[in-house]
Enzyme design. Structure first.
Site, PDB file in Angstrom:
ATOM      1  N   PHE A 127     -11.495  -1.368   5.223  1.00 19.93           N
ATOM      2  CA  PHE A 127     -10.471  -1.814   4.276  1.00 19.93           C
ATOM      3  C   PHE A 127      -9.154  -2.038   5.025  1.00 19.93           C
ATOM      4  O   PHE A 127      -8.743  -1.197   5.825  1.00 19.93           O
ATOM      5  CB  PHE A 127     -10.301  -0.761   3.177  1.00 19.93           C
ATOM      6  CG  PHE A 127      -9.501  -1.244   2.013  1.00 19.93           C
ATOM      7  CD1 PHE A 127     -10.105  -1.960   0.983  1.00 19.93           C
ATOM      8  CD2 PHE A 127      -8.141  -0.996   1.947  1.00 19.93           C
ATOM      9  CE1 PHE A 127      -9.356  -2.410  -0.094  1.00 19.93           C
ATOM     10  CE2 PHE A 127      -7.392  -1.445   0.865  1.00 19.93           C
ATOM     11  CZ  PHE A 127      -8.005  -2.155  -0.154  1.00 19.93           C
ATOM     12  N   ASP A 198     -12.320   7.897   4.039  1.00 20.33           N
ATOM     13  CA  ASP A 198     -11.685   7.269   2.884  1.00 20.33           C
ATOM     14  C   ASP A 198     -12.751   7.204   1.784  1.00 20.33           C
ATOM     15  O   ASP A 198     -13.778   6.542   1.942  1.00 20.33           O
ATOM     16  CB  ASP A 198     -11.180   5.867   3.262  1.00 20.33           C
ATOM     17  CG  ASP A 198     -10.368   5.225   2.140  1.00 20.33           C
ATOM     18  OD1 ASP A 198     -10.614   5.538   0.958  1.00 20.33           O
ATOM     19  OD2 ASP A 198      -9.490   4.392   2.458  1.00 20.33           O
ATOM     20  N   TYR A 223      -7.285   5.429  -9.035  1.00 19.70           N
ATOM     21  CA  TYR A 223      -7.342   4.413 -10.104  1.00 19.70           C
ATOM     22  C   TYR A 223      -8.642   3.636 -10.156  1.00 19.70           C
ATOM     23  O   TYR A 223      -8.779   2.730 -10.955  1.00 19.70           O
ATOM     24  CB  TYR A 223      -6.173   3.433  -9.986  1.00 19.70           C
ATOM     25  CG  TYR A 223      -5.968   2.854  -8.600  1.00 19.70           C
ATOM     26  CD1 TYR A 223      -6.721   1.772  -8.172  1.00 19.70           C
ATOM     27  CD2 TYR A 223      -5.032   3.393  -7.733  1.00 19.70           C
ATOM     28  CE1 TYR A 223      -6.545   1.255  -6.906  1.00 19.70           C
ATOM     29  CE2 TYR A 223      -4.846   2.883  -6.462  1.00 19.70           C
ATOM     30  CZ  TYR A 223      -5.611   1.809  -6.054  1.00 19.70           C
ATOM     31  OH  TYR A 223      -5.441   1.306  -4.797  1.00 19.70           O
ATOM     32  N   LYS A 224      -9.612   3.996  -9.299  1.00 18.20           N
ATOM     33  CA  LYS A 224     -10.884   3.264  -9.306  1.00 18.20           C
ATOM     34  C   LYS A 224     -11.881   4.012 -10.191  1.00 18.20           C
ATOM     35  O   LYS A 224     -11.697   4.042 -11.396  1.00 18.20           O
ATOM     36  CB  LYS A 224     -11.346   3.067  -7.867  1.00 18.20           C
ATOM     37  CG  LYS A 224     -10.390   2.117  -7.129  1.00 18.20           C
ATOM     38  CD  LYS A 224     -10.645   1.983  -5.649  1.00 18.20           C
ATOM     39  CE  LYS A 224      -9.667   0.972  -5.066  1.00 18.20           C
ATOM     40  NZ  LYS A 224      -9.624   1.014  -3.597  1.00 18.20           N
ATOM     41  N   ARG A 372     -18.502  -9.522  -6.172  1.00 16.76           N
ATOM     42  CA  ARG A 372     -18.707  -8.080  -6.192  1.00 16.76           C
ATOM     43  C   ARG A 372     -18.754  -7.581  -7.630  1.00 16.76           C
ATOM     44  O   ARG A 372     -17.847  -7.878  -8.418  1.00 16.76           O
ATOM     45  CB  ARG A 372     -17.541  -7.427  -5.438  1.00 16.76           C
ATOM     46  CG  ARG A 372     -17.681  -5.945  -5.218  1.00 16.76           C
ATOM     47  CD  ARG A 372     -16.502  -5.402  -4.462  1.00 16.76           C
ATOM     48  NE  ARG A 372     -15.336  -5.261  -5.339  1.00 16.76           N
ATOM     49  CZ  ARG A 372     -14.255  -4.558  -5.034  1.00 16.76           C
ATOM     50  NH1 ARG A 372     -14.169  -3.954  -3.856  1.00 16.76           N
ATOM     51  NH2 ARG A 372     -13.249  -4.466  -5.864  1.00 16.76           N
TER      52      ARG A 372
HETATM   53  C1  LIG Z   1      -8.478   0.594  -2.910  1.00 16.27           C
HETATM   54  C2  LIG Z   1      -8.495   1.140  -1.525  1.00 16.27           C
HETATM   55  C3  LIG Z   1      -7.327   1.612  -0.922  1.00 16.27           C
HETATM   56  C4  LIG Z   1      -6.005   1.448  -1.623  1.00 16.27           C
HETATM   57  O1  LIG Z   1      -4.982   2.180  -1.073  1.00 16.27           O
HETATM   58  P1  LIG Z   1      -3.599   2.360  -1.844  1.00 16.27           P
HETATM   59  O2  LIG Z   1      -2.672   2.805  -0.809  1.00 16.27           O
HETATM   60  O3  LIG Z   1      -3.841   3.411  -2.908  1.00 16.27           O
HETATM   61  O4  LIG Z   1      -3.234   1.052  -2.447  1.00 16.27           O
HETATM   62  C5  LIG Z   1      -7.432   2.201   0.334  1.00 16.27           C
HETATM   63  N1  LIG Z   1      -8.625   2.279   0.971  1.00 16.27           N
HETATM   64  C6  LIG Z   1      -9.764   1.798   0.418  1.00 16.27           C
HETATM   65  C7  LIG Z   1     -11.059   1.907   1.142  1.00 16.27           C
HETATM   66  C8  LIG Z   1      -9.727   1.207  -0.839  1.00 16.27           C
HETATM   67  O5  LIG Z   1     -10.842   0.735  -1.373  1.00 16.27           O
END
Ligand SMILES: *Cc1c(COP(=O)(O)O)cnc(C)c1O
Length: 414
Positions: A127, A198, A223-224, A372
């Site tokens: 990511f 992560d 938030y996911k 997705r």
């Molecule tokens: C959604 C996501 C993030 C988002 O990070 P924020 O700092 O909370 O915006 C980070 N890492 C992964 C793998 C994600 O899927």
């Protein structure tokens, strides 16, 4: 496998032990939602809880709320609740800031614990924020550090003796491929490296056992699959065995051992509380707690069982009803190696995702060619899978995706 019918899926919904959880979310009529892995749906209890926090706790109780309404304890309390979803011990997880900020914190701490080693190892295609944060940190620390992004297939053999940290996203956001956490943990340990996981696409969706895997640090989104609401604060996990020796770079006043003594010198709090930085976002935390409680009530084991079945059925339906249109499933077929999503590639992925959204089937496009479909088994029904594939088949048969309005350039957002 025998050919599935709509009636089969209706029957699975009827006997689904988690079916009542859907009623506890606001899901608009006519929407088949496949983006719960990007922004979870809203629990119906949230507006009332928000009203209570705003009108009573903020409005009436005012500053006294930090103590009488337990505001100060929310980050650790919700952290422990998330900790149970990822098999962390109490006192190893805390909520606050964003995943990006938390990554910065734990990566910097891990590098310090492995002084003398100079590489952060990750996989190409991780990511973006993970990679960006690691590179930003390496730049901040001067020329001595580097971020090594290697192809997935050679990750394990790349855990060399100059690697301080192996930083991976447990479930890949694009393909849904899942790492074997135990195996990577053991390899890293044998090589003397620390692990940073992560869990953004894992917590609340797949079983995670940080303790069994010997994980050192972890971070993830609220938030996911945890349904905490837009921009919900993230979590940070720090294994108990590292807590005393770990020095975090963001030494905010709330990470002080006695924040309200207003001392001149920084003295870190004991344990996970040193990972607090500034004043916690109380409204967001109150919403997040509701989402986390729902996952805990359903149990990760039950969610995973349903999700495994749903991803399997979605993949089967795509093969049975959409195979002729040029889709290729890129999510691993082995359930043990995939998270709670099905991703497929197509040369016209972007306009197809747009055409589906116009029909109420909300999924995601991920550049360059991925469609997705996240499956949030708390509220995604089996019949939703049928509707999605029916619309996909229809959009392809009638070339409905090929209208000019669906070809507007993608800015990456959906
Ligand atoms: C959604 C996501 C993030 C988002 O990070 P924020 O700092 O909370 O915006 C980070 N890492 C992964 C793998 C994600 O899927």
């Amino acid at each position: 496998m025998t050919t599935l019918s709509r009636a089969d899926l209706v029957e699975l919904d009827r006997t689904d032990p988690l079916r009542h959880f859907r009623d506890r979310f606001l899901i608009p009529d006519g929407i088949a939602y496949f983006d719960g892995n990007s922004l979870g749906a809203m629990p119906k209890a949230v507006p009332e809880r928000m009203r209570q926090v705003v009108e009573q706790e903020w409005g009436v109780d005012l500053i006294r709320s930090w103590r009488i309404n337990g505001w100060l304890e929310l980050p650790a309390r919700i952290g422990d609740k998330i900790g149970t979803l990822i098999s962390a011990a109490p006192g190893e997880t805390i909520v606050g800031d964003s995943t990006s900020v938390n990554l910065f914190q734990v990566l910097a701490a891990a590098l310090k614990l492995r002084a003398g080693r100079t590489a952060i190892l990750t996989e190409a295609g991780n990511f973006p924020t993970d990679r960006y944060i690691a590179e930003g940190l390496a730049a901040l620390l001067g020329g001595g550090y580097n971020v090594r992004a290697v192809p997935t297939a050679s990750l394990e053999e790349s855990i060399a003796d100059d690697v301080a940290v192996v930083m991976l996203t447990h479930v890949d956001y694009r393909t849904g491929r899942m790492w074997e956490m135990d195996r990577i943990g053991a390899r890293a340990r044998a090589a003397g490296a620390l692990t940073v996981w992560d869990l953004s696409h894992s917590a609340g969706a797949v079983p995670v056992d940080l303790t069994a895997a010997g994980a050192d640090f972890a971070v993830g989104c609220g938030y996911k699959y945890l349904n905490g609401g837009p921009g919900a604060p993230a979590y940070l996990f720090m294994a108990q065995r590292h807590q005393e020796a770990t020095a975090l770079p963001l030494t905010g006043w709330l990470g002080h051992t006695r924040p309200f003594a207003f001392e001149d010198a920084y003295r870190p709090a004991q344990g996970i509380r040193k990972a607090r930085v500034g004043t916690p976002p109380i409204l967001s935390l109150a919403a997040l707690e509701i989402g986390v409680d729902l996952v805990a009530e359903a149990t990760v084991a039950a969610l995973r069982e349903k999700s495994t079945r749903q991803t399997q059925i979605f993949a089967t339906l795509m093969e049975q009803r959409a195979a002729t249109f040029g889709f290729r499933i890129v999510t691993p077929a082995d359930p043990a190696r995939r998270g709670s999503q099905i991703s497929v590639t197509h040369d016209s992925a972007w306009p197809i995702v747009q055409a589906l959204a116009a029909r109420g089937v909300i999924g995601d496009f991920r550049a360059p060619d991925i469609l997705r479909f996240g499956i949030a088994s708390l509220y995604t029904r089996y019949v939703d899978l049928w509707e999605a594939v029916t619309h996909i088949s229809d959009v392809m048969t009638h070339r409905a995706w090929d209208r000019p309005e669906f070809h507007a350039p993608s800015d990456g957002a959906t």
